[in-house]
Scaffold this motif. Structure first.
Motif, PDB file in Angstrom:
ATOM      1  N   THR A  25       0.825  -1.207   0.000  1.00 16.70           N
ATOM      2  CA  THR A  25       0.000   0.000   0.000  1.00 16.70           C
ATOM      3  C   THR A  25       0.857   1.254   0.000  1.00 16.70           C
ATOM      4  N   ILE A  26       0.256   2.323  -0.480  1.00 19.63           N
ATOM      5  CA  ILE A  26       0.804   3.672  -0.323  1.00 19.63           C
ATOM      6  C   ILE A  26      -0.346   4.475   0.270  1.00 19.63           C
ATOM      7  N   GLY A  27      -0.191   4.830   1.530  1.00 19.48           N
ATOM      8  CA  GLY A  27      -1.283   5.498   2.226  1.00 19.48           C
ATOM      9  C   GLY A  27      -2.508   4.599   2.225  1.00 19.48           C
ATOM     10  N   PRO A  28      -3.656   5.162   1.841  1.00 16.65           N
ATOM     11  CA  PRO A  28      -4.882   4.368   1.853  1.00 16.65           C
ATOM     12  C   PRO A  28      -5.140   3.609   0.547  1.00 16.65           C
ATOM     13  N   VAL A  29      -4.153   3.591  -0.360  1.00 11.61           N
ATOM     14  CA  VAL A  29      -4.343   2.966  -1.664  1.00 11.61           C
ATOM     15  C   VAL A  29      -3.549   1.668  -1.753  1.00 11.61           C
ATOM     16  N   VAL A  30      -4.210   0.602  -2.165  1.00 14.03           N
ATOM     17  CA  VAL A  30      -3.533  -0.670  -2.400  1.00 14.03           C
ATOM     18  C   VAL A  30      -2.909  -0.613  -3.788  1.00 14.03           C
ATOM     19  N   ILE A  31      -1.600  -0.898  -3.870  1.00  6.77           N
ATOM     20  CA  ILE A  31      -0.917  -0.842  -5.166  1.00  6.77           C
ATOM     21  C   ILE A  31      -0.560  -2.226  -5.694  1.00  6.77           C
ATOM     22  N   GLY A  32      -0.708  -3.248  -4.869  1.00  8.53           N
ATOM     23  CA  GLY A  32      -0.408  -4.591  -5.341  1.00  8.53           C
ATOM     24  C   GLY A  32      -0.433  -5.596  -4.208  1.00  8.53           C
ATOM     25  N   LEU A  33      -0.241  -6.834  -4.578  1.00  7.96           N
ATOM     26  CA  LEU A  33      -0.115  -7.910  -3.608  1.00  7.96           C
ATOM     27  C   LEU A  33       1.353  -8.077  -3.257  1.00  7.96           C
ATOM     28  N   ASP A  34       1.625  -8.504  -2.056  1.00  8.89           N
ATOM     29  CA  ASP A  34       2.988  -8.827  -1.652  1.00  8.89           C
ATOM     30  C   ASP A  34       3.259 -10.253  -2.116  1.00  8.89           C
ATOM     31  N   PHE A  35       3.794 -10.383  -3.334  1.00  5.06           N
ATOM     32  CA  PHE A  35       3.993 -11.696  -3.942  1.00  5.06           C
ATOM     33  C   PHE A  35       4.863 -12.593  -3.078  1.00  5.06           C
ATOM     34  N   GLY A  36       5.907 -12.041  -2.466  1.00  8.21           N
ATOM     35  CA  GLY A  36       6.773 -12.856  -1.618  1.00  8.21           C
ATOM     36  C   GLY A  36       6.006 -13.492  -0.475  1.00  8.21           C
ATOM     37  N   ALA A  37       5.172 -12.691   0.186  1.00  6.24           N
ATOM     38  CA  ALA A  37       4.382 -13.203   1.305  1.00  6.24           C
ATOM     39  C   ALA A  37       3.338 -14.206   0.831  1.00  6.24           C
ATOM     40  N   VAL A  38       2.685 -13.920  -0.291  1.00  4.91           N
ATOM     41  CA  VAL A  38       1.658 -14.833  -0.795  1.00  4.91           C
ATOM     42  C   VAL A  38       2.284 -16.151  -1.244  1.00  4.91           C
ATOM     43  N   LEU A  39       3.435 -16.074  -1.904  1.00  2.00           N
ATOM     44  CA  LEU A  39       4.104 -17.308  -2.331  1.00  2.00           C
ATOM     45  C   LEU A  39       4.592 -18.116  -1.123  1.00  2.00           C
ATOM     46  N   ALA A  40       5.060 -17.437  -0.084  1.00  5.87           N
ATOM     47  CA  ALA A  40       5.468 -18.138   1.133  1.00  5.87           C
ATOM     48  C   ALA A  40       4.260 -18.798   1.798  1.00  5.87           C
ATOM     49  N   LEU A  41       3.134 -18.111   1.824  1.00  7.50           N
ATOM     50  CA  LEU A  41       1.906 -18.693   2.362  1.00  7.50           C
ATOM     51  C   LEU A  41       1.519 -19.922   1.542  1.00  7.50           C
ATOM     52  N   GLY A  42       1.606 -19.795   0.244  1.00  8.45           N
ATOM     53  CA  GLY A  42       1.294 -20.925  -0.637  1.00  8.45           C
ATOM     54  C   GLY A  42       2.192 -22.116  -0.381  1.00  8.45           C
ATOM     55  N   ALA A  43       3.481 -21.863  -0.181  1.00  5.27           N
ATOM     56  CA  ALA A  43       4.413 -22.956   0.113  1.00  5.27           C
ATOM     57  C   ALA A  43       4.024 -23.648   1.409  1.00  5.27           C
ATOM     58  N   GLY A  44       3.649 -22.852   2.397  1.00  2.00           N
ATOM     59  CA  GLY A  44       3.234 -23.417   3.674  1.00  2.00           C
ATOM     60  C   GLY A  44       1.963 -24.238   3.576  1.00  2.00           C
TER      61      GLY A  44
END
Length: 77
Positions: A25-44
């Motif tokens: 995010t930048i302030g109150p705007v979502v600019i993207g997904l945190d791919f690293g975190a999502v991929l780590a969650l997926g691995a788990g």
């Protein structure tokens, strides 16, 4: 209609549902997904990393747009 057709697709869908807070995010705007975190969650969760990365790349824009639209609704509601 838009249901996953494979085990890998279902796994990717479950990861995306669980990854609701993994945002950049930048302030109150979502600019993207945190791919690293999502991929780590997926691995788990045992998701196929190749399928998950492909789904993320396709879905990110829609997910971000929907979240920002809902946030704008909250601000103006």
């Amino acid at each position: 209609m838009n249901r996953p057709a494979t085990l890998e697709g279902w796994q990717a869908w479950q990861v995306l549902r669980a990854a609701g807070g993994q945002l950049r995010t930048i302030g109150p705007v979502v600019i993207g997904l945190d791919f690293g975190a999502v991929l780590a969650l997926g691995a788990g969760l045992g998701a196929c990393p190749t399928t998950l990365a492909a789904v993320l790349a396709e879905a990110e824009g829609t997910i971000v747009a929907q979240i920002n639209e809902r946030l704008r609704g909250i601000e103006h509601g």
